[in-house]
Scaffold this motif. Sequence first.
Motif, PDB file in Angstrom:
ATOM      1  N   GLN A 111       0.260   2.783 -13.565  1.00 48.41           N
ATOM      2  CA  GLN A 111      -0.464   2.415 -12.351  1.00 48.41           C
ATOM      3  C   GLN A 111      -0.433   3.525 -11.303  1.00 48.41           C
ATOM      4  O   GLN A 111      -1.431   3.799 -10.654  1.00 48.41           O
ATOM      5  CB  GLN A 111       0.237   1.214 -11.729  1.00 48.41           C
ATOM      6  N   VAL A 112       0.739   4.126 -11.150  1.00 47.06           N
ATOM      7  CA  VAL A 112       0.858   5.180 -10.135  1.00 47.06           C
ATOM      8  C   VAL A 112      -0.012   6.372 -10.530  1.00 47.06           C
ATOM      9  O   VAL A 112      -0.690   6.968  -9.703  1.00 47.06           O
ATOM     10  CB  VAL A 112       2.333   5.592  -9.927  1.00 47.06           C
TER      11      VAL A 112
ATOM     12  N   GLY B 228       0.827  -1.211   0.000  1.00 47.13           N
ATOM     13  CA  GLY B 228       0.000   0.000   0.000  1.00 47.13           C
ATOM     14  C   GLY B 228       0.856   1.255   0.000  1.00 47.13           C
ATOM     15  O   GLY B 228       0.417   2.342   0.325  1.00 47.13           O
ATOM     16  N   LYS B 229       2.115   1.127  -0.457  1.00 42.22           N
ATOM     17  CA  LYS B 229       3.033   2.259  -0.387  1.00 42.22           C
ATOM     18  C   LYS B 229       2.620   3.400  -1.310  1.00 42.22           C
ATOM     19  O   LYS B 229       2.873   4.556  -1.004  1.00 42.22           O
ATOM     20  CB  LYS B 229       4.466   1.815  -0.693  1.00 42.22           C
ATOM     21  N   THR B 230       1.975   3.058  -2.450  1.00 45.77           N
ATOM     22  CA  THR B 230       1.616   4.126  -3.392  1.00 45.77           C
ATOM     23  C   THR B 230       0.690   5.141  -2.728  1.00 45.77           C
ATOM     24  O   THR B 230       0.940   6.352  -2.768  1.00 45.77           O
ATOM     25  CB  THR B 230       0.959   3.543  -4.660  1.00 45.77           C
ATOM     26  N   ALA B 231      -0.365   4.648  -2.088  1.00 45.24           N
ATOM     27  CA  ALA B 231      -1.262   5.569  -1.375  1.00 45.24           C
ATOM     28  C   ALA B 231      -0.505   6.253  -0.248  1.00 45.24           C
ATOM     29  O   ALA B 231      -0.800   7.397   0.099  1.00 45.24           O
ATOM     30  CB  ALA B 231      -2.465   4.803  -0.826  1.00 45.24           C
TER      31      ALA B 231
ATOM     32  N   LEU C 127      10.989   9.093  -5.539  1.00 37.81           N
ATOM     33  CA  LEU C 127      11.660   8.020  -6.281  1.00 37.81           C
ATOM     34  C   LEU C 127      11.030   6.721  -5.810  1.00 37.81           C
ATOM     35  O   LEU C 127      11.174   6.345  -4.645  1.00 37.81           O
ATOM     36  CB  LEU C 127      13.153   7.957  -5.970  1.00 37.81           C
ATOM     37  N   ASP C 128      10.316   6.060  -6.704  1.00 36.21           N
ATOM     38  CA  ASP C 128       9.627   4.831  -6.313  1.00 36.21           C
ATOM     39  C   ASP C 128      10.405   3.630  -6.846  1.00 36.21           C
ATOM     40  O   ASP C 128      10.923   3.670  -7.963  1.00 36.21           O
ATOM     41  CB  ASP C 128       8.207   4.855  -6.881  1.00 36.21           C
TER      42      ASP C 128
ATOM     43  N   ILE D 161       7.096  12.235  -9.832  1.00 33.88           N
ATOM     44  CA  ILE D 161       7.222  10.864  -9.317  1.00 33.88           C
ATOM     45  C   ILE D 161       7.984  10.056 -10.353  1.00 33.88           C
ATOM     46  O   ILE D 161       7.521   9.899 -11.488  1.00 33.88           O
ATOM     47  CB  ILE D 161       5.826  10.241  -9.083  1.00 33.88           C
ATOM     48  N   LEU D 162       9.155   9.574  -9.996  1.00 33.65           N
ATOM     49  CA  LEU D 162       9.964   8.792 -10.934  1.00 33.65           C
ATOM     50  C   LEU D 162       9.829   7.308 -10.604  1.00 33.65           C
ATOM     51  O   LEU D 162       9.967   6.908  -9.439  1.00 33.65           O
ATOM     52  CB  LEU D 162      11.431   9.203 -10.834  1.00 33.65           C
TER      53      LEU D 162
END
Length: 401
Positions: A98-99, A61-64, A163-164, A88-89
């Motif tokens: 998706q992000v 659930g890191k994106t949220a 940075l994801d 957001i990279l």
Amino acid sequence: MQADRQEIAITTSFEGLGLAAELVRAVADQGYTEPTPIQLQAIPVVLAGRDLLAAAQTGTGKTAGFVLPMLQRLGASGANHHAVRALILVPTRELAAQVQESVRTYGAHQHLRSTVIFGGVGINPQIAELRRGVDIVVATPGRLLDHVQQKTIDLSKVEILVLDEADRMLDMGFIPDIRRILALLPRQRQNLLFSATFPDEIRKLAAGFMHDPATVEVARRNTPAELVAQVAHPVDAARKRELLAHLVKTNDWRQVLVFTRTKHGANRLAEQLERDGIEADAIHGNKSQNARTRALKRFKDNELRVLVATDVAARGIDIPGITHVINFDAPRQAEDYVHRIGRTGRAGRTGIALTLLSHREKHLVRDIERYTGAPLRVAVIPGHEPAARFASSAPRRRYRS
Ligand code: AMP
């Protein structure tokens, strides 16, 4: 940090984390009632404007965890001239799409604009979008630099950088691109970095540009999702396809993600499964972006039962319904194993990860066990027993069923 922790211990709702009503509503629209552990830890830190270094894998659930507080900060300062204020990279096109979908979903009740930028598709529609003005850009590094070179994007107003999947960026050779991009951003900004693992290169990169980051961690390093049952099936290499078709059919599995080592292998397997009467398609780097998007959509819509993918193509894929991940070819590295099986058992659901293991691949079991620190259960499927040579030379402990 101490104060943050105390507050976290007593807070279990999204409101309690300090999120604004329109964001809480967007989360509720998704049916989420409770923040996940990474959200509990990350949201207050990001809302407070601090830099954040987060150890979290996909599926947590890191994106949220970064999108929600980012939207709140951008929304609150309210400047509405649509300059790129958040960047957001991400390492792959699929993850970028998706992000951005998450940005749209959680930002549904706000007026911020976002767009997604990645290679493999025409650049002109992206230029047109950027010209209209956007607040949030989700991008893969290469194509973003193309825009920089063509002067079709202005990064001088960026307030928040994310940075994801930083470790994936490293694996894919993106660190020089990232450094180039960092040099184009204003000095005064908030930095968030998410990574499943922290190799030295990532630590060095982070130390170079982050300011006194808060650190949060949700899963122990190298630990596969606890909700994933893991089994290996020894089988002769030549009979793997037959075993796979047998398992999918007899168990009536519906959303199965299968990993092969090569693009060619992925194509061939998908074609053979189709011939066996199982709806299947393949995604890998040689397919056009449109073909990949189409296959993913068909898989999500339950029109395909099996999606065959290579490691790179599958990175960051988030399909909540995946119940089974099958390693048709054992992963080359134990680390890939953890990433692969992380595609199932997401956010509280249970999943099953199977590895079809030929005689030549059996040494990999030990690598995987060493890496994850957990034993892999080994079970022979009746009717698909491997040739005697396999069983006799295998370590006994691992091959009892
Ligand atoms: P991520 O780690 O960001 O890829 O998210 C993994 C999955 O968890 C996605 O399908 C999300 O939609 C879902 N998710 C995110 N937050 C929550 C939550 N608070 N409760 C349940 N599911 C969630």
